[in-house]
Scaffold this motif. Structure first.
Motif, PDB file in Angstrom:
ATOM      1  N   ARG A  19       0.847  -1.184   0.000  1.00 24.19           N
ATOM      2  CA  ARG A  19       0.000   0.000   0.000  1.00 24.19           C
ATOM      3  C   ARG A  19       0.883   1.234   0.000  1.00 24.19           C
ATOM      4  O   ARG A  19       1.683   1.439   0.920  1.00 24.19           O
ATOM      5  CB  ARG A  19      -0.938   0.053   1.200  1.00 24.19           C
ATOM      6  CG  ARG A  19      -1.939   1.203   1.079  1.00 24.19           C
ATOM      7  CD  ARG A  19      -3.000   1.204   2.157  1.00 24.19           C
ATOM      8  NE  ARG A  19      -2.558   1.865   3.378  1.00 24.19           N
ATOM      9  CZ  ARG A  19      -3.382   2.433   4.263  1.00 24.19           C
ATOM     10  NH1 ARG A  19      -4.691   2.413   4.044  1.00 24.19           N
ATOM     11  NH2 ARG A  19      -2.921   2.985   5.355  1.00 24.19           N
ATOM     12  N   ALA A  49      -3.741   5.215 -11.930  1.00 28.98           N
ATOM     13  CA  ALA A  49      -5.083   5.391 -11.366  1.00 28.98           C
ATOM     14  C   ALA A  49      -5.292   6.854 -11.003  1.00 28.98           C
ATOM     15  O   ALA A  49      -4.332   7.596 -10.801  1.00 28.98           O
ATOM     16  CB  ALA A  49      -5.264   4.519 -10.128  1.00 28.98           C
ATOM     17  N   SER A  55     -13.686  11.917  -4.019  1.00 28.94           N
ATOM     18  CA  SER A  55     -13.694  10.452  -4.088  1.00 28.94           C
ATOM     19  C   SER A  55     -14.927   9.890  -4.761  1.00 28.94           C
ATOM     20  O   SER A  55     -15.237   8.704  -4.588  1.00 28.94           O
ATOM     21  CB  SER A  55     -13.572   9.843  -2.681  1.00 28.94           C
ATOM     22  OG  SER A  55     -12.428  10.307  -2.031  1.00 28.94           O
ATOM     23  N   THR A  58     -13.412   7.127  -9.622  1.00 24.12           N
ATOM     24  CA  THR A  58     -12.077   6.549  -9.733  1.00 24.12           C
ATOM     25  C   THR A  58     -11.867   6.011 -11.139  1.00 24.12           C
ATOM     26  O   THR A  58     -12.835   5.638 -11.816  1.00 24.12           O
ATOM     27  CB  THR A  58     -11.866   5.421  -8.714  1.00 24.12           C
ATOM     28  OG1 THR A  58     -12.872   4.419  -8.906  1.00 24.12           O
ATOM     29  CG2 THR A  58     -11.934   5.949  -7.287  1.00 24.12           C
ATOM     30  N   TYR A  60      -8.876   3.723 -13.670  1.00 25.50           N
ATOM     31  CA  TYR A  60      -7.730   2.828 -13.632  1.00 25.50           C
ATOM     32  C   TYR A  60      -7.238   2.511 -15.032  1.00 25.50           C
ATOM     33  O   TYR A  60      -8.026   2.408 -15.971  1.00 25.50           O
ATOM     34  CB  TYR A  60      -8.106   1.507 -12.942  1.00 25.50           C
ATOM     35  CG  TYR A  60      -8.503   1.668 -11.498  1.00 25.50           C
ATOM     36  CD1 TYR A  60      -9.835   1.830 -11.130  1.00 25.50           C
ATOM     37  CD2 TYR A  60      -7.540   1.670 -10.488  1.00 25.50           C
ATOM     38  CE1 TYR A  60     -10.205   1.984  -9.802  1.00 25.50           C
ATOM     39  CE2 TYR A  60      -7.890   1.822  -9.163  1.00 25.50           C
ATOM     40  CZ  TYR A  60      -9.229   1.988  -8.828  1.00 25.50           C
ATOM     41  OH  TYR A  60      -9.579   2.142  -7.520  1.00 25.50           O
ATOM     42  N   LYS A  65      -6.479  -2.718 -13.431  1.00 24.37           N
ATOM     43  CA  LYS A  65      -7.890  -2.800 -13.051  1.00 24.37           C
ATOM     44  C   LYS A  65      -8.176  -4.152 -12.389  1.00 24.37           C
ATOM     45  O   LYS A  65      -7.771  -5.202 -12.884  1.00 24.37           O
ATOM     46  CB  LYS A  65      -8.752  -2.603 -14.292  1.00 24.37           C
ATOM     47  CG  LYS A  65     -10.160  -2.133 -14.022  1.00 24.37           C
ATOM     48  CD  LYS A  65     -10.857  -1.748 -15.313  1.00 24.37           C
ATOM     49  CE  LYS A  65     -10.242  -0.528 -15.949  1.00 24.37           C
ATOM     50  NZ  LYS A  65     -10.952  -0.101 -17.179  1.00 24.37           N
ATOM     51  N   THR A  69      -6.362  -0.427  -6.043  1.00 18.52           N
ATOM     52  CA  THR A  69      -7.458   0.416  -5.593  1.00 18.52           C
ATOM     53  C   THR A  69      -6.911   1.749  -5.121  1.00 18.52           C
ATOM     54  O   THR A  69      -6.024   1.792  -4.258  1.00 18.52           O
ATOM     55  CB  THR A  69      -8.234  -0.238  -4.442  1.00 18.52           C
ATOM     56  OG1 THR A  69      -8.736  -1.508  -4.862  1.00 18.52           O
ATOM     57  CG2 THR A  69      -9.407   0.638  -4.019  1.00 18.52           C
ATOM     58  N   SER A  71      -7.593   5.417  -3.306  1.00 18.87           N
ATOM     59  CA  SER A  71      -8.500   6.021  -2.341  1.00 18.87           C
ATOM     60  C   SER A  71      -7.824   7.257  -1.747  1.00 18.87           C
ATOM     61  O   SER A  71      -6.644   7.513  -2.008  1.00 18.87           O
ATOM     62  CB  SER A  71      -8.869   5.026  -1.233  1.00 18.87           C
ATOM     63  OG  SER A  71      -7.721   4.632  -0.503  1.00 18.87           O
ATOM     64  N   GLN A  82      -3.637   0.948  -3.004  1.00 18.87           N
ATOM     65  CA  GLN A  82      -3.531  -0.432  -2.554  1.00 18.87           C
ATOM     66  C   GLN A  82      -3.272  -1.305  -3.765  1.00 18.87           C
ATOM     67  O   GLN A  82      -4.058  -1.310  -4.713  1.00 18.87           O
ATOM     68  CB  GLN A  82      -4.827  -0.861  -1.860  1.00 18.87           C
ATOM     69  CG  GLN A  82      -4.831  -2.310  -1.415  1.00 18.87           C
ATOM     70  CD  GLN A  82      -3.838  -2.591  -0.310  1.00 18.87           C
ATOM     71  OE1 GLN A  82      -3.718  -1.822   0.640  1.00 18.87           O
ATOM     72  NE2 GLN A  82      -3.115  -3.700  -0.422  1.00 18.87           N
TER      73      GLN A  82
END
Length: 124
Positions: A19, A49, A55, A58, A60, A65, A69, A71, A82
């Motif tokens: 992460r 991304a 937020s 999103t 990718y 994909k 992730t 965020s 992540q």
């Protein structure tokens, strides 16, 4: 001005996870869309991304994909990436970026602020 600092990179085996974090300071981070890019030596920096300022959206690259992730936590002035099911081809320096203007783009030239990058190495 926004200052961005990435962290969380390292060496991981294929199939593992990492992460990445992007800590922002300066002007209000929540006002900016945020993106993650990566670059290997000798190649162009490529989009990974992006996430909108609140937020709500999103985006990718096809290559990540379903595995990565993006965020953000505006209260902490921090963005995240992540990365799961990592592959050797994910090896690169990863950069977070922020931009003014609330629209999606995967163009590096559209991003106004950049961090220094964090290295991710995935061994096979």
């Amino acid at each position: 001005q926004v200052q961005l600092v990435e962290s969380g990179g390292g060496l991981v085996q294929a199939g593992g996870s990492l992460r990445l974090s992007c800590s922002a300071s300066g002007r209000t981070f929540s006002s900016y869309d945020m993106g993650w890019f990566r670059q290997v030596p000798g190649k162009e920096r490529e989009f990974v991304a992006a996430i909108s300022w609140i937020s709500s959206s999103t985006y990718y690259a096809d290559s990540v994909k379903g595995r990565f992730t993006i965020s953000r936590d505006n209260a902490k002035n921090t963005g995240y990436l992540q990365m799961n099911s990592l592959k050797p081809e994910d090896t690169a320096a990863y950069y977070c970026a922020a931009k003014i203007g609330r629209y999606f783009t995967d163009l590096t030239t559209s991003y106004n602020y950049w961090g220094q990058g964090t290295q991710v190495t995935v061994s096979s």
